[in-house]
Design an enzyme around this catalytic site. Structure first.
Site, PDB file in Angstrom:
ATOM      1  N   CYS A  17      65.292  73.233 -47.263  1.00 60.42           N
ATOM      2  CA  CYS A  17      63.955  73.672 -47.151  1.00 60.42           C
ATOM      3  C   CYS A  17      63.106  73.538 -48.360  1.00 60.42           C
ATOM      4  CB  CYS A  17      63.772  74.934 -46.624  1.00 60.42           C
ATOM      5  SG  CYS A  17      64.450  76.137 -47.932  1.00 60.42           S
ATOM      6  N   CYS A  20      64.450  75.245 -51.492  1.00 60.53           N
ATOM      7  CA  CYS A  20      65.481  74.219 -52.306  1.00 60.53           C
ATOM      8  C   CYS A  20      64.980  73.111 -53.137  1.00 60.53           C
ATOM      9  CB  CYS A  20      66.621  73.664 -51.213  1.00 60.53           C
ATOM     10  SG  CYS A  20      67.208  74.670 -50.105  1.00 60.53           S
ATOM     11  N   ASP A 420      34.592  43.048 -57.118  1.00 58.82           N
ATOM     12  CA  ASP A 420      34.127  41.783 -57.950  1.00 58.82           C
ATOM     13  C   ASP A 420      33.855  40.873 -56.855  1.00 58.82           C
ATOM     14  OD1 ASP A 420      34.208  40.102 -60.040  1.00 58.82           O
ATOM     15  OD2 ASP A 420      36.289  39.342 -59.586  1.00 58.82           O
ATOM     16  N   ASP A 618      40.635  41.386 -58.946  1.00 60.00           N
ATOM     17  CA  ASP A 618      41.797  40.415 -58.928  1.00 60.00           C
ATOM     18  C   ASP A 618      42.082  39.691 -60.522  1.00 60.00           C
ATOM     19  OD1 ASP A 618      39.822  38.515 -58.881  1.00 60.00           O
ATOM     20  OD2 ASP A 618      40.714  37.101 -57.776  1.00 60.00           O
ATOM     21  N   ASP A 622      38.860  42.504 -64.413  1.00 59.58           N
ATOM     22  CA  ASP A 622      38.745  43.565 -63.756  1.00 59.58           C
ATOM     23  C   ASP A 622      39.645  44.723 -64.244  1.00 59.58           C
ATOM     24  OD1 ASP A 622      36.936  42.216 -61.997  1.00 59.58           O
ATOM     25  OD2 ASP A 622      38.525  41.272 -61.009  1.00 59.58           O
TER      26      ASP A 622
END
Length: 726
Positions: A17, A20, A420, A618, A622
């Site tokens: 649980c 634990c 972009d 990409d 950026d």
């Protein structure tokens, strides 16, 4: 100087649980030299960041001292065998068969049929269930007590022991003679059986949440056909090295990342990129390990093996996201940390209250038992990680890689996406549309650009190659960030400049070229100037480039708008080109001719204005903006720097995946809220009902088992996620 850090991945055995997982986490954090420790109940794994002074043995000892067992993930195959699902199922079946004769007379009694078993028979049936099949609860409860904490097992052990002990007392009451008083063996036996059944169903459901990882791991071939000295030899994948030539036959999986040097085919990359249709591949194209070669014989030179392959990085990223802990889970952890002690107090008050109220201590004990049993905090611990595991798995199958749980949770808040332009909204493969100059102009431009990977540079070199124009040797070549490229051919220093750098250099522009540049920019083209910087500064040529919109860009932005997300554009390209693209896509806010640092500054402005913003890019330029945004989203077709900076990576350059990522995040967060709601509702309703005597222990056990199973099952509904069709 910063201390070098190391990471440990551990499998944790014995957790049941949230209490634990909290205890294991605390034990690991208490080890000197550990900076962070995260324990995930759903995956039963721990991730630890520590300095070089920390050894794996110290971490294992800390976990063992807390009452659990830890095994390094790389040694998991050598770990003691965990009871199989089949063996657990058999144990539950036997426990159920022993419990059924105990509960059946109660059910038939309601119909006026008296089949109550003799007390000694009830005792004989209940005892193996209590102490053989229920032994795991006693062992785990003892470990918890030794560590000075409480957990689900402690509640079950206390509750069933109280019910069993009361029944034994009543059985041998009346001066040591067996008595015909009503006994409660059925309560203890059925509760243990139901809890075991619930944990078995929960484990079965949890295994389904890791289906994405299992599917990705199954893509790894075990061997590769390597060419050495003209001979093809099957080698274990671990023996293949970068630079080796690998042969892939039709129908085989590509074993390594590589580049095709001979052959034409179609490659099925569905499980890696989410692309449903096979992709055409020919010489010089790159292929990804784990994809399927459909028809042609391929000769590939290996570019990455082992942990450096795309597939291995994908698996690591998905595992990291699933093992991580969402911010909302930390609140749940704080609640569950005090949960068990509070329940013990409530159970004690229930016992004393009923016992003192009517003097029926046997009934009071059963009511306290019901409180202990229904309050097990399993559902609380599973509510968030189960949904996160399924959500990241669904995203991975769609070609969306989520770096961590925080990125998945935060993405649902996003109200603004900054794009972009080149390579993100456009194809990123511009072509040279216009050239103001002669063959020598193109030759100089191609010579300067031959070492550059910029899309405009490739457009120039491709055009020169198609016209069979040879490049000149260039010295002192260097890229000027956000401005252009310069280099020396012979004794003359040339530069290829954007409009911003041209203005900064204050080089005079001939009227004819200025008019041409204005006309081309108005048409949405990107212009670059060829300059002579030394010995005499002058403009010697002008180039205009065109780039097409990605096919799904317009639909993607329309869908984002429907989701209540506004789109803006931040690009280093010229204003005319940016405006032309924005007009086609319906973007009203455009920031053009922006340097990398300027992109990050605009992102910060948006955040200060109260927007939760995601940045899509990409390129290297950026990366600052991706880091500054609340969520960075990188295209896998771009640079490694962009992908390493971003919280989400799209394996295909499709803008629609951005909307999909946000939608999956929203659906996942909705499941988390639903799970937490039900987990708390079970306890908020069940505990008072049990305390006021309206639930017997068997019903409490049923409700507790059902709560955990329902939480995981609800999370599994995420696997049905489908993209919204436009």
């Amino acid at each position: 100087m910063s201390t070098p850090m190391q990471e440990f991945d551990l499998a944790i055995l014995g957790m049941t649980c949230a209490s634990c997982s909290n205890r294991v986490e605390k034990a690991l954090r208490a080890v000197s030299g550990v900076s962070t420790a995260t324990v995930n109940l759903a995956t039963e794994q721990a991730t630890v960041q520590a300095d070089a002074s920390v050894s794996a043995d110290r971490l294992l000892d800390a976990v063992e001292h807390a009452g659990y067992q830890a095994i390094p993930m790389h040694d998991l195959q050598a770990a003691p065998a965990v009871p199989s699902s089949l063996r657990d199922g058999v144990a539950i079946l036997i426990a159920a068969l022993l419990s059924l004769p105990l509960v059946l007379p109660m059910l038939l009694g309601a119909l006026g049929i008296d089949l109550m078993l003799p007390g000694w028979v009830q005792w004989a049936l209940a005892t193996p269930v209590q102490f053989i099949f229920g032994a795991r609860f006693y062992r785990a409860a003892w470990k918890a007590l030794r560590a000075g904490a409480g957990n689900m097992d402690l509640l079950v052990a206390l509750g069933t022991s109280a019910s069993y002990g009361l029944s034994v007392y009543l059985l041998f009451d009346k001066h040591g003679q067996m008595d015909g008083a009503h006994l409660y063996f059925e309560a203890s036996a059925v509760v243990i059986t139901l809890v075991l059944l619930g944990k078995w169903l929960e484990g079965r459901a949890k295994r389904q949440t890791t289906a994405a990882i299992s599917a990705l791991q199954a893509l790894r071939p075990e061997s590769a056909r390597v060419v050495a000295d003209g001979v093809e030899t099957m080698l274990p994948l671990a023996d293949v090295k970068v630079g080796d030539i690998v042969i892939v036959l039709p129908g085989e999986r590509v074993p390594v990342d590589g580049q095709i040097i001979e052959g034409d085919t179609h490659i099925d990359e569905a499980l890696i990129t989410g692309e449903s249709l096979p992709v055409s591949k020919t010489a010089l194209d790159r292929v990804t390990g784990g994809s399927i070669n459909q028809e042609g014989r391929l000769r590939i030179t290996t570019t990455a093996v082992g942990a450096e392959t795309t597939l291995a990085r994908i698996i690591r990223m998905v595992e990291s996201a699933q093992a991580g802990k969402a911010p909302i889970q930390r609140t749940v952890d704080r609640v569950s940390e005090i949960f068990v002690p509070v329940i013990l107090v409530i159970a004690l008050l229930t016992l004393l209250g009923w016992g003192l109220y009517n003097g029926l201590w046997a009934e009071a004990i059963l009511k306290a038992v019901a409180v202990l049993v229904i309050a097990c905090p399993c559902a609380l611990g599973l509510a968030t990680p189960a949904a996160m595991m399924v959500g990241t798995g669904v995203a991975a199958r769609r070609g969306i890689l989520i770096r961590d749980a925080q990125a998945l949770e935060f993405a649902h808040h996003i109200d603004t996406i900054a794009f972009d332009k080149t390579g993100t909204l456009t194809l990123g493969h511009p072509t040279l549309v216009h050239l103001a100059g002669d063959v020598r102009t193109l030759q100089i431009a191609a010579s300067l650009q031959q070492a550059s990977e910029h899309p405009l540079a490739r457009a120039v070199t491709d055009q020169a190659r198609s016209e069979h124009i040879a490049s000149d040797p260039v010295t002192d070549a260097r890229s000027v960030a956000g401005r252009g490229m310069q280099g020396r051919i012979g004794t003359v220093l040339y530069a290829i400049a954007g409009s911003r750098w041209l203005t900064e250099l204050a080089v005079a522009v001939p009227d004819a070229l200025y008019r041409a540049a204005t006309e081309w920019q108005s048409a949405g083209l990107t212009v670059s100037w060829l300059l002579q910087l030394e010995p005499t500064p002058m403009v010697t040529g002008l180039m205009a480039f065109g780039d097409e919109l990605k096919p799904g860009a317009k639909k993607a932005l329309a869908r984002l708008s429907e989701m209540g997300v506004r789109s803006i554009m931040i690009t280093g390209d010229n204003q005319g080109s940016a405006d032309a693209v924005a007009k086609l896509l319906g973007i009203s806010e455009v920031h053009a001719e922006v340097l990398p640092a300027g992109k990050a500054a605009i992102i910060l402005q948006q955040k200060r204005a109260g927007h939760l913003i995601g940045m899509v890019g990409d390129g290297i330029n950026d990366a600052p903006a991706l880091a500054a945004a609340d969520i960075g989203i990188a295209m896998a077709s771009g640079t490694d720097v962009a992908m390493q900076t971003a919280g989400i990576t799209l394996m295909r350059s499709e803008p629609m995946l951005i909307a999909d990522a946000l939608d999956i995040s929203r659906r996942t967060y909705a499941k988390i809220r639903q799970n937490l709601f039900w987990a708390f509702v079970y306890n908020l309703i069940g505990i008072p009902l049990a305390a006021f005597g309206m639930l017997n222990p068997m019903l409490a056990g049923t409700a507790m088992a059902f709560s955990s199973v329902s939480v995981v099952s609800n999370a599994l509904l995420l696997r049905r996620w489908k993209q919204v069709k436009q």
